[in-house]
Design an enzyme around this catalytic site. Sequence first.
Site, PDB file in Angstrom:
ATOM      1  N   ASP A 280      -6.343   0.426   5.296  1.00 43.35           N
ATOM      2  CA  ASP A 280      -7.127  -0.487   6.155  1.00 43.35           C
ATOM      3  C   ASP A 280      -6.307  -1.717   6.551  1.00 43.35           C
ATOM      4  OD1 ASP A 280      -7.151  -1.960   3.750  1.00 43.35           O
ATOM      5  OD2 ASP A 280      -9.329  -2.155   3.660  1.00 43.35           O
TER       6      ASP A 280
ATOM      7  N   LYS B  97       3.262   0.859   7.495  1.00 40.12           N
ATOM      8  CA  LYS B  97       2.229   1.895   7.439  1.00 40.12           C
ATOM      9  C   LYS B  97       1.706   2.198   8.843  1.00 40.12           C
ATOM     10  CE  LYS B  97       0.634   3.687   4.370  1.00 40.12           C
ATOM     11  NZ  LYS B  97       1.048   4.955   3.697  1.00 40.12           N
TER      12      LYS B  97
HETATM   13  P1  NAD Z   1       2.069   3.892  -5.528  1.00 42.49           P
HETATM   14  O1  NAD Z   1       3.054   2.829  -5.214  1.00 42.49           O
HETATM   15  O2  NAD Z   1       1.340   3.887  -6.823  1.00 42.49           O
HETATM   16  O3  NAD Z   1       2.762   5.326  -5.417  1.00 42.49           O
HETATM   17  C1  NAD Z   1       3.688   5.653  -4.424  1.00 42.49           C
HETATM   18  C2  NAD Z   1       4.398   6.924  -4.882  1.00 42.49           C
HETATM   19  O4  NAD Z   1       5.304   7.316  -3.834  1.00 42.49           O
HETATM   20  C3  NAD Z   1       5.234   6.734  -6.148  1.00 42.49           C
HETATM   21  O5  NAD Z   1       5.025   7.815  -7.030  1.00 42.49           O
HETATM   22  C4  NAD Z   1       6.678   6.711  -5.640  1.00 42.49           C
HETATM   23  O6  NAD Z   1       7.604   7.195  -6.585  1.00 42.49           O
HETATM   24  C5  NAD Z   1       6.564   7.629  -4.436  1.00 42.49           C
HETATM   25  N1  NAD Z   1       7.607   7.365  -3.425  1.00 42.49           N
HETATM   26  C6  NAD Z   1       7.973   6.176  -2.911  1.00 42.49           C
HETATM   27  N2  NAD Z   1       8.978   6.339  -2.018  1.00 42.49           N
HETATM   28  C7  NAD Z   1       9.229   7.674  -1.965  1.00 42.49           C
HETATM   29  C8  NAD Z   1      10.120   8.478  -1.219  1.00 42.49           C
HETATM   30  N3  NAD Z   1      10.979   7.935  -0.335  1.00 42.49           N
HETATM   31  N4  NAD Z   1      10.100   9.825  -1.414  1.00 42.49           N
HETATM   32  C9  NAD Z   1       9.248  10.378  -2.294  1.00 42.49           C
HETATM   33  N5  NAD Z   1       8.372   9.668  -3.028  1.00 42.49           N
HETATM   34  C10 NAD Z   1       8.365   8.336  -2.866  1.00 42.49           C
HETATM   35  O7  NAD Z   1       1.047   3.882  -4.303  1.00 42.49           O
HETATM   36  P2  NAD Z   1      -0.513   4.166  -4.286  1.00 42.49           P
HETATM   37  O8  NAD Z   1      -1.226   2.919  -4.543  1.00 42.49           O
HETATM   38  O9  NAD Z   1      -0.809   5.394  -5.068  1.00 42.49           O
HETATM   39  O10 NAD Z   1      -0.672   4.487  -2.731  1.00 42.49           O
HETATM   40  C11 NAD Z   1      -0.506   5.815  -2.260  1.00 42.49           C
HETATM   41  C12 NAD Z   1      -0.656   5.815  -0.759  1.00 42.49           C
HETATM   42  O11 NAD Z   1      -1.934   5.293  -0.411  1.00 42.49           O
HETATM   43  C13 NAD Z   1       0.372   4.947  -0.034  1.00 42.49           C
HETATM   44  O12 NAD Z   1       0.721   5.617   1.157  1.00 42.49           O
HETATM   45  C14 NAD Z   1      -0.395   3.673   0.273  1.00 42.49           C
HETATM   46  O13 NAD Z   1       0.111   3.057   1.433  1.00 42.49           O
HETATM   47  C15 NAD Z   1      -1.791   4.204   0.483  1.00 42.49           C
HETATM   48  N6  NAD Z   1      -2.892   3.290   0.165  1.00 42.49           N
HETATM   49  C16 NAD Z   1      -2.921   2.620  -1.032  1.00 42.49           C
HETATM   50  C17 NAD Z   1      -4.009   1.816  -1.344  1.00 42.49           C
HETATM   51  C18 NAD Z   1      -4.104   1.045  -2.634  1.00 42.49           C
HETATM   52  O14 NAD Z   1      -4.957   0.164  -2.751  1.00 42.49           O
HETATM   53  N7  NAD Z   1      -3.303   1.319  -3.639  1.00 42.49           N
HETATM   54  C19 NAD Z   1      -5.063   1.701  -0.421  1.00 42.49           C
HETATM   55  C20 NAD Z   1      -4.984   2.392   0.794  1.00 42.49           C
HETATM   56  C21 NAD Z   1      -3.889   3.200   1.063  1.00 42.49           C
HETATM   57  O1  DAU Z   2      -6.349  -2.626   1.492  1.00 44.04           O
HETATM   58  C1  DAU Z   2      -5.521  -1.569   1.150  1.00 44.04           C
HETATM   59  C2  DAU Z   2      -4.271  -2.084   0.486  1.00 44.04           C
HETATM   60  O2  DAU Z   2      -4.687  -2.662  -0.753  1.00 44.04           O
HETATM   61  C3  DAU Z   2      -3.226  -0.998   0.237  1.00 44.04           C
HETATM   62  O3  DAU Z   2      -2.804  -0.472   1.461  1.00 44.04           O
HETATM   63  C4  DAU Z   2      -2.042  -1.548  -0.563  1.00 44.04           C
HETATM   64  O4  DAU Z   2      -1.154  -0.498  -0.887  1.00 44.04           O
HETATM   65  C5  DAU Z   2      -2.568  -2.175  -1.841  1.00 44.04           C
HETATM   66  O5  DAU Z   2      -1.505  -2.781  -2.540  1.00 44.04           O
HETATM   67  C6  DAU Z   2      -3.645  -3.203  -1.538  1.00 44.04           C
HETATM   68  O6  DAU Z   2      -3.070  -4.337  -0.853  1.00 44.04           O
HETATM   69  P1  DAU Z   2      -3.566  -5.831  -1.168  1.00 44.04           P
HETATM   70  O7  DAU Z   2      -2.565  -6.787  -0.697  1.00 44.04           O
HETATM   71  O8  DAU Z   2      -4.986  -6.007  -0.726  1.00 44.04           O
HETATM   72  O9  DAU Z   2      -3.600  -5.729  -2.786  1.00 44.04           O
HETATM   73  P2  DAU Z   2      -3.142  -6.756  -3.899  1.00 44.04           P
HETATM   74  O10 DAU Z   2      -3.691  -6.249  -5.179  1.00 44.04           O
HETATM   75  O11 DAU Z   2      -1.697  -7.050  -3.826  1.00 44.04           O
HETATM   76  O12 DAU Z   2      -3.920  -8.085  -3.496  1.00 44.04           O
HETATM   77  C7  DAU Z   2      -5.349  -8.087  -3.453  1.00 44.04           C
HETATM   78  C8  DAU Z   2      -5.823  -9.530  -3.262  1.00 44.04           C
HETATM   79  O13 DAU Z   2      -5.519 -10.261  -4.441  1.00 44.04           O
HETATM   80  C9  DAU Z   2      -5.148 -10.245  -2.120  1.00 44.04           C
HETATM   81  O14 DAU Z   2      -6.070 -11.135  -1.510  1.00 44.04           O
HETATM   82  C10 DAU Z   2      -4.044 -11.050  -2.816  1.00 44.04           C
HETATM   83  C11 DAU Z   2      -4.664 -11.369  -4.165  1.00 44.04           C
HETATM   84  N1  DAU Z   2      -3.693 -11.479  -5.279  1.00 44.04           N
HETATM   85  C12 DAU Z   2      -2.841 -10.430  -5.496  1.00 44.04           C
HETATM   86  C13 DAU Z   2      -1.895 -10.501  -6.520  1.00 44.04           C
HETATM   87  C14 DAU Z   2      -0.943  -9.361  -6.760  1.00 44.04           C
HETATM   88  C15 DAU Z   2      -3.657 -12.602  -6.079  1.00 44.04           C
HETATM   89  O15 DAU Z   2      -4.460 -13.536  -5.895  1.00 44.04           O
HETATM   90  N2  DAU Z   2      -2.733 -12.676  -7.087  1.00 44.04           N
HETATM   91  C16 DAU Z   2      -1.835 -11.671  -7.335  1.00 44.04           C
HETATM   92  O16 DAU Z   2      -1.006 -11.813  -8.265  1.00 44.04           O
END
Ligand code: NAD
Ligand code: DAU
Length: 352
Positions: free
Chosen positions: A135, A163
């Site tokens: 998002d 992304k």
């Molecule tokens: P993560 O960082 O936990 O995992 C990413 C994985 O990708 C890892 O296992 C890493 O080793 C692998 N990776 C990185 N670069 C690579 C490469 N070049 N080749 C092969 N593998 C590689 O991420 P996540 O939080 O599980 O997110 C997964 C997907 O979902 C991502 O595409 C992220 O953008 C998307 N996403 C995450 C969130 C969130 O809140 N975590 C929300 C929405 C979308």
């Molecule tokens: O919304 C989807 C995204 O959510 C994903 O695409 C990303 O991969 C995932 O990392 C996450 O991004 P955010 O930037 O929203 O997540 P993060 O946990 O880094 O931060 C969430 C909120 O918390 C944001 O407002 C920043 C705040 N924050 C984050 C960290 C790491 C803090 O206040 N302190 C911190 O140390």
Amino acid sequence: MAADDWASLLPRRLLVTGGAGFIGSAFVRLLLELPAPPRVTVLDALTYAGNRANLEPVADRPDYRFVHGNICDEATVEPLAAEADCIVNFAAESHVDRSILDPGAFIQTDVYGTFVLLEAARRHQHPRFLQVSTDEVYGDVPAPHRSQEGDPPRPRSPYAASKAGGEMQCWAYHETFGVPVLVTRGSNTYGPYQFPEKIIPLFVTNALDRRPLPLYGSGTAVRDYLYVDDHARGIAMVLARGRVGSAYNIGQGDEPIDGLSIARTVLRLTGGGDDLIHHVQDRPGHDRRYALDITRMRALGWHPSRDFGAGVAETVRWYEQRRDWWEPIKSGAFWDFYRRNYRPLAGAGAPP
Ligand code: NAD
Ligand code: DAU
């Protein structure tokens, strides 16, 4: 069609990239628990965020295989794509703060890597290609609007832009070459096995160790927090039932929650005092609000299984019980990143 009949519509031979990460591993565990599971090959580069321990519950399954490799490497991708009938791309650099420190790796994996996978899907005429997007591509969303899938992308961090770049490749391959792409845009996800750099696992593990919780700025930025198993099931349902050429918002869809409330909730659940909250310098370009309209996912038969209260309590219990999983991660290289990221502040909790 019964609510869970979507599973019978899944492709049968999946290549899951980034499957050793947080959400990818939840997706793999979910698929392999189904009554008639597909065959799953995980391709993962095992960056700092990848962890084979996340896949331990399925490690001995005959229908699962792990390949250590990079999605940017065509020679690695090609034979795996040849024997699959679908790629689900989770692989990415995923942390906004790291994209501010080192944007290059994000362009490489999130944009170029997606291109390599699309080319492979095109060559092998896969009937589906699913790109896991975010998002964050919508950018900052002023209240009271909730992003809809037709809204234009306005990414504002290097992570969000990379992304969006990957997504744009998907749409271009769909229009130009007819690659049958599906895109999911998930919201901020939390739950077990999340690398402890994102707000919830960082705050939970810091609170358990009675270290400060570094809250950016005033802590008023809001996010739509979604439990990881719900996100994984949403992606699986889009893969099974989604309309090719469409995007799907996957989020909790409730009122988004601010950072200060997250900190207080975590402290209440871990028995820490509010004095552990440490206001630190704000993230540059910090998006103030994300909020999703999830009507399209609801029409697909999906809805979140837990509210935030239940999900976060379950998550805290998991981190309490799984120090064996996160303590080794919060060591050397982790604290190097921590010092760099939170450098401008005194006492953000890194060991001296
Ligand atoms: P993560 O960082 O936990 O995992 C990413 C994985 O990708 C890892 O296992 C890493 O080793 C692998 N990776 C990185 N670069 C690579 C490469 N070049 N080749 C092969 N593998 C590689 O991420 P996540 O939080 O599980 O997110 C997964 C997907 O979902 C991502 O595409 C992220 O953008 C998307 N996403 C995450 C969130 C969130 O809140 N975590 C929300 C929405 C979308
Ligand atoms: O919304 C989807 C995204 O959510 C994903 O695409 C990303 O991969 C995932 O990392 C996450 O991004 P955010 O930037 O929203 O997540 P993060 O946990 O880094 O931060 C969430 C909120 O918390 C944001 O407002 C920043 C705040 N924050 C984050 C960290 C790491 C803090 O206040 N302190 C911190 O140390």
